[in-house]
Design a protein around this motif. Structure first.
Motif, short mmCIF file in Angstrom:
data_model
loop_
_atom_site.label_atom_id
_atom_site.label_comp_id
_atom_site.label_asym_id
_atom_site.label_seq_id
_atom_site.Cartn_x
_atom_site.Cartn_y
_atom_site.Cartn_z
N LEU A 81 0.83 -1.21 0.00
CA LEU A 81 0.00 0.00 0.00
C LEU A 81 0.86 1.26 0.00
O LEU A 81 0.60 2.20 -0.76
N GLY A 82 1.88 1.27 0.83
CA GLY A 82 2.74 2.45 0.89
C GLY A 82 3.48 2.70 -0.40
O GLY A 82 3.55 3.85 -0.89
N LEU A 83 4.03 1.64 -1.01
CA LEU A 83 4.79 1.82 -2.25
C LEU A 83 3.88 2.11 -3.44
O LEU A 83 4.24 2.90 -4.32
N ALA A 84 2.71 1.48 -3.48
CA ALA A 84 1.80 1.68 -4.61
C ALA A 84 1.18 3.06 -4.63
O ALA A 84 0.72 3.53 -5.68
N THR A 85 1.18 3.74 -3.48
CA THR A 85 0.59 5.08 -3.42
C THR A 85 1.47 6.13 -4.09
O THR A 85 0.97 7.17 -4.54
N LEU A 86 2.78 5.87 -4.21
CA LEU A 86 3.71 6.90 -4.65
C LEU A 86 3.37 7.48 -6.03
O LEU A 86 3.38 8.70 -6.19
N PRO A 87 3.09 6.68 -7.07
CA PRO A 87 2.84 7.29 -8.38
C PRO A 87 1.44 7.86 -8.55
O PRO A 87 1.19 8.58 -9.53
N VAL A 88 0.52 7.56 -7.62
CA VAL A 88 -0.88 7.95 -7.82
C VAL A 88 -1.05 9.47 -7.88
O VAL A 88 -1.69 9.99 -8.80
N PRO A 89 -0.50 10.25 -6.92
CA PRO A 89 -0.68 11.71 -7.02
C PRO A 89 -0.09 12.31 -8.30
O PRO A 89 -0.66 13.25 -8.87
N LEU A 90 1.04 11.77 -8.77
CA LEU A 90 1.66 12.31 -9.97
C LEU A 90 0.78 12.05 -11.21
O LEU A 90 0.59 12.95 -12.04
N LEU A 91 0.25 10.83 -11.31
CA LEU A 91 -0.61 10.52 -12.45
C LEU A 91 -1.91 11.32 -12.41
O LEU A 91 -2.36 11.85 -13.44
N MET A 92 -2.51 11.44 -11.24
CA MET A 92 -3.75 12.20 -11.12
C MET A 92 -3.51 13.68 -11.45
O MET A 92 -4.33 14.32 -12.11
N ALA A 93 -2.39 14.21 -10.99
CA ALA A 93 -2.08 15.61 -11.29
C ALA A 93 -1.85 15.83 -12.78
O ALA A 93 -2.26 16.85 -13.35
N ALA A 94 -1.21 14.86 -13.45
CA ALA A 94 -0.97 14.98 -14.88
C ALA A 94 -2.29 14.98 -15.66
O ALA A 94 -2.50 15.81 -16.56
N PHE A 95 -3.19 14.07 -15.32
CA PHE A 95 -4.47 14.02 -16.02
C PHE A 95 -5.32 15.24 -15.68
O PHE A 95 -6.06 15.75 -16.54
N ARG A 96 -5.25 15.71 -14.46
CA ARG A 96 -6.01 16.91 -14.10
C ARG A 96 -5.48 18.14 -14.82
O ARG A 96 -6.25 19.03 -15.20
N TRP A 97 -4.16 18.22 -15.00
CA TRP A 97 -3.59 19.34 -15.76
C TRP A 97 -4.11 19.32 -17.19
O TRP A 97 -4.43 20.38 -17.76
N LEU A 98 -4.19 18.14 -17.77
CA LEU A 98 -4.70 18.01 -19.13
C LEU A 98 -6.15 18.48 -19.22
O LEU A 98 -6.59 18.96 -20.27
N ASP A 99 -6.88 18.40 -18.12
CA ASP A 99 -8.31 18.72 -18.10
C ASP A 99 -8.58 20.15 -17.67
O ASP A 99 -9.73 20.50 -17.36
N ARG A 100 -7.56 21.00 -17.65
CA ARG A 100 -7.74 22.35 -17.11
C ARG A 100 -8.58 23.25 -18.00
O ARG A 100 -9.19 24.20 -17.51
N ARG A 229 7.53 -1.76 -11.87
CA ARG A 229 6.13 -1.34 -11.89
C ARG A 229 5.93 0.13 -11.52
O ARG A 229 5.02 0.77 -12.03
N ILE A 230 6.76 0.67 -10.65
CA ILE A 230 6.56 2.04 -10.16
C ILE A 230 7.47 3.03 -10.86
O ILE A 230 7.06 4.15 -11.19
N VAL A 231 8.73 2.63 -11.11
CA VAL A 231 9.68 3.56 -11.72
C VAL A 231 9.62 3.51 -13.25
O VAL A 231 9.50 4.54 -13.91
N MET A 232 9.68 2.29 -13.81
CA MET A 232 9.74 2.17 -15.27
C MET A 232 8.37 2.31 -15.94
O MET A 232 8.27 2.97 -16.98
N SER A 233 7.34 1.72 -15.38
CA SER A 233 6.08 1.65 -16.12
C SER A 233 4.86 2.01 -15.28
O SER A 233 3.87 1.27 -15.29
N PRO A 234 4.88 3.13 -14.57
CA PRO A 234 3.64 3.51 -13.86
C PRO A 234 2.52 3.92 -14.82
O PRO A 234 1.35 3.95 -14.44
#
Length: 443
Positions: A81-100, A229-234
């Protein structure tokens, strides 16, 4: 005296006929109308439907939580859970930026993420396990069953389960689903949620393996799984499902009479997502131990770059749509002539909100933000009307958006005019000089 909204017709008119309203004599008495059933009345309630959706997702989340914890153990679950959470904010922020340009409601995006993390993950883990066991029993070959399950069954099941969230928002939140960017963002949030749950499972199992064999550090299974899974291919799962979202986005822009196209394009996007997912899963088994890195470098990274470019280009195209469609409303008196230029620039929009915040406070900045969103929706609505993709409620929706704009015009208008001039979107004319007097240099 308050200024009244303009009454003149817009020019040119969108090619969509107005829906006639029934005259009072045509409206039957209330007693003559058939009374809806109680179940129908309950289903029409937004609160009831929202409660059912939340309950379904909550139950799915509890079940998937129990299944993942059973496979990984408590310590493995917490580490995953702790490791899988790391890329989630970055991906959500990227998609939200696209939706601005035209931000979608957060409730839609949270539903998409929750569907991917709970419902889609639950369907995938149950269906994949059942199919793999059935193939192993039928063929008496567990190794080939695992390979077939990963390369064929998993892509079909997982992409179909994730596509269900995009389909639901496309059908029941049609007003918020207006084009390719909306499809990309909804699909991206859904896939991010799915990858989040899947990463918990994989990282938790890897931690359990390390606990059994007693390894630790950079050479551990957990570190290797984290790197892949987290560094190369999130972006892997979002990349697959975005193809489905693009299909739905193009279908949203298609004319309503093109029914075959509106059905075929999402199915084509789903098929491409399944194909890319299958290629990714089969890279190691089909192409040898270095096949994963070969597919990653020769296919996944270029595909990611191409789709990223397409998404950003589509975002810029939305801004061009605003500058092309809103001048008609400015000519009719609904907007100032400087506003379309300001609204078609993200920098000018930010300047307008900052100006309103400095001048009148946070409430004014929020009003400007709402004005920008309504104006953007109006431009996209008009573009869909030109394409023949607007619904039968076009006139009502147009009037509704214009009403919202007019209510906020006294705050947003000056801020956008200031922003258009401050950012150079509209050139400020030079100060007027009177040259009619005597010329001291004339002899």
């Amino acid at each position: 005296m308050s200024e009244s909204p303009p009454q003149q017709q817009l020019s040119p008119q969108p090619p969509h006929p107005a829906v006639p309203r029934p005259v009072p004599s045509e409206v039957p008495m209330l007693g003559a109308l058939p009374q809806p059933r109680r179940v129908t009345r309950l289903w029409r309630s937004k609160a009831v439907r929202a409660g059912l959706v939340i309950t379904l997702l909550a139950l799915s989340g509890l079940v998937i939580l129990a299944l993942v914890r059973e496979q990984t153990g408590t310590h493995g679950f917490l580490v995953g859970l702790g490791l899988a959470t790391l890329p989630v904010p970055l991906l959500m922020a990227a998609f939200r930026w696209l939706d601005r340009v035209e931000p979608g409601p957060w409730k839609n995006l949270l539903f998409a993420f929750a569907w991917g993390a709970c419902a889609a993950a639950l369907v995938a883990i149950i269906a994949n396990t059942f199919a793999t066991r059935w193939i192993a029993t039928a063929t008496a070959d567990p190794a080939s069953a695992d390979t077939l399950g990963a390369t064929v069954i998993a892509p079909i099941v997982e992409e179909s389960a994730k596509a269900a969230a995009v389909l639901l928002i496309f059908l029941f939140r049609r007003r918020d689903f207006t084009g390719i960017v909306d499809g990309v963002v909804v699909a991206g949030f859904t896939a991010t949620g799915f990858a989040f749950t899947e990463n918990i499972l994989y990282l938790g199992n890897a931690f359990g393996e390390d606990q059994q064999i007693g390894t630790s550090g950079l050479a551990s299974v957990t570190a290797a799984t984290f790197f892949v899974r987290i560094v190369m291919s999130p972006f892997a799962h979002p990349l697959f499902t975005v193809l489905t979202g693009i299909g739905f986005g193009i279908a949203a822009l298609s004319a309503r009479r093109a029914r075959i196209r509106r059905v075929a394009l999402p199915l084509l996007g789903l098929a491409l997502a399944m194909g890319m997912h299958a290629l990714w899963n089969s890279s190691a088994s089909l192409f040898g131990p270095w096949g994963f890195y070969a597919v990653y470098g020769a296919f996944m990274v270029p595909a990611f770059g191409l789709l990223t470019w397409l998404s950003i280009w589509t975002r810029q195209r939305e801004l061009r749509t605003i500058s092309a469609e809103l001048p008609a409303y400015a000519a009719a008196g609904w907007l100032a002539h400087t506003e379309p230029r300001a609204l078609s620039s993200m920098r000018a929009r930010t300047v307008a909100r900052d100006f309103a915040r400095r001048t009148h406070g946070r409430a004014a900045a929020h009003t400007v933000s709402e004005y920008e969103a309504y104006a953007t929706s109006l431009a996209f609505l008009r573009r869909r009307a030109h394409r023949g993709a607007a619904g039968p409620d076009f006139v009502e929706r147009e009037q509704e958006l214009l009403h919202h704009l007019w209510q906020r015009k006294h705050v947003a208008g000056p801020a956008l005019t200031y922003a258009a001039r401050a950012t150079g979107r509209v050139r400020t004319p030079p100060p007027y000089r009177d040259y009619s007097g005597p010329n001291p240099y004339r002899h």
